[in-house]
Write a protein that holds these residues in place. Sequence first.
Motif, PDB file in Angstrom:
ATOM      1  N   ASP A  68       0.825  -1.205   0.000  1.00 32.54           N
ATOM      2  CA  ASP A  68       0.000   0.000   0.000  1.00 32.54           C
ATOM      3  C   ASP A  68       0.866   1.265   0.000  1.00 32.54           C
ATOM      4  N   ARG A  69       0.504   2.262  -0.816  1.00 28.72           N
ATOM      5  CA  ARG A  69       1.319   3.475  -0.939  1.00 28.72           C
ATOM      6  C   ARG A  69       1.354   4.272   0.364  1.00 28.72           C
ATOM      7  N   ALA A  70       0.190   4.475   0.965  1.00 30.42           N
ATOM      8  CA  ALA A  70       0.137   5.250   2.203  1.00 30.42           C
ATOM      9  C   ALA A  70       0.938   4.578   3.316  1.00 30.42           C
ATOM     10  N   GLU A  71       0.826   3.255   3.403  1.00 32.00           N
ATOM     11  CA  GLU A  71       1.605   2.534   4.410  1.00 32.00           C
ATOM     12  C   GLU A  71       3.092   2.587   4.086  1.00 32.00           C
ATOM     13  N   THR A  86       4.379   5.842   5.494  1.00 32.52           N
ATOM     14  CA  THR A  86       4.502   5.827   6.955  1.00 32.52           C
ATOM     15  C   THR A  86       5.666   4.964   7.430  1.00 32.52           C
ATOM     16  N   VAL A  87       5.771   3.753   6.858  1.00 31.16           N
ATOM     17  CA  VAL A  87       6.847   2.841   7.264  1.00 31.16           C
ATOM     18  C   VAL A  87       8.211   3.428   6.911  1.00 31.16           C
ATOM     19  N   MET A  88       8.301   4.066   5.743  1.00 31.65           N
ATOM     20  CA  MET A  88       9.575   4.659   5.333  1.00 31.65           C
ATOM     21  C   MET A  88       9.960   5.809   6.253  1.00 31.65           C
ATOM     22  N   GLU A  89       8.992   6.612   6.661  1.00 34.58           N
ATOM     23  CA  GLU A  89       9.280   7.699   7.609  1.00 34.58           C
ATOM     24  C   GLU A  89       9.887   7.136   8.893  1.00 34.58           C
ATOM     25  N   MET A 135       4.266   0.829  -2.802  1.00 33.88           N
ATOM     26  CA  MET A 135       5.073   1.085  -1.609  1.00 33.88           C
ATOM     27  C   MET A 135       6.302   1.917  -1.964  1.00 33.88           C
ATOM     28  N   ALA A 136       6.878   1.660  -3.132  1.00 34.61           N
ATOM     29  CA  ALA A 136       8.049   2.429  -3.565  1.00 34.61           C
ATOM     30  C   ALA A 136       7.705   3.904  -3.705  1.00 34.61           C
ATOM     31  N   LEU A 137       6.533   4.203  -4.278  1.00 30.33           N
ATOM     32  CA  LEU A 137       6.125   5.588  -4.460  1.00 30.33           C
ATOM     33  C   LEU A 137       5.843   6.252  -3.120  1.00 30.33           C
ATOM     34  N   GLY A 138       5.286   5.494  -2.175  1.00 31.01           N
ATOM     35  CA  GLY A 138       5.103   6.024  -0.829  1.00 31.01           C
ATOM     36  C   GLY A 138       6.437   6.311  -0.160  1.00 31.01           C
TER      37      GLY A 138
END
Length: 310
Positions: free
Chosen positions: A204-207, A210-213, A232-235
Amino acid sequence: MKKIFSLAAAATLFLAGCGAATLEGENTAESGPVEEREASELVVGVSISTLNNPFFVSLDEGISDLASENGTEVKSVDAQNDTAKQTNDVDDLIQQGVDILLINPVDSSAITPAVESANAAGIPVITIDRSSDGGEVVTLVASDNTEGGEMAAEYIMEISGKDVVTVQLEGVPGASATRERGKGFMNIAEDSLDVVDSQTANFDRAEGLTVMENMLQANPEIKAVFAQNDEMALGAIEAIQAAGLTDSIQVVGFDGTEDGIKAVEEGKLSATVAQQPGEMGRLAMQAAYDYFAGETIEDYIASPLELVKK
């Protein structure tokens, strides 16, 4: 300018002596004698893991496009990434008396009871992109996710160097694609990269954002990211941009969605291991036609992979 390197040109691949059952433990059924049916006579049930992801929208379109060309009725349902809903959806399709089921599982283990229910009802099942851990399926139509994960790790090493500090964003826990992409990535990364963290972001992009932050806060020395899908990469890229680290962190995705490839062309995404979801859907629909034509179906049908990079 993007460069595309083909991993597999063939639309189908016979894995001699092993079949899909050895890829992640899924069981497959031999194609026995069936009542031959014309494409226009079939009613095909389709269960997609989520239509809130461009990749699976394209997969669903690949199925429906070929079905339309052949006058086949398709009943397609969206599981919304909910394993319980997908089981109920498949049960509903069974009750409606579809002739065959094309299932893109949310979770490879959780889908087993639904596959077994279809088996008990005498309805053949084809799985797409992700396998089923149990029950009998005619075939699995998927890319070689393990090799794709290896491609990602090798490319990170190529552009960032050996032992670079790296993190991984994982997909939905329990999905065969998550297991296989992670396995392939770690086959190379374990000895060649310094993987300091690996967490799920559920495709998921939004997740992913958050996880990357959180990963950046815990590991400010990160220099490379492997995300098991482009969403996920774009997020992750959004988080990296917000932290002002765009020029110092390389991100490699997986899937080759329209947004993912656009990000590569714009220089935001370092690369994506590109699947062809529309072709995957068409291959699955064609496998259904071949099944009812009495043709031999291989246990595993491979959809091509490509590395798309800046």
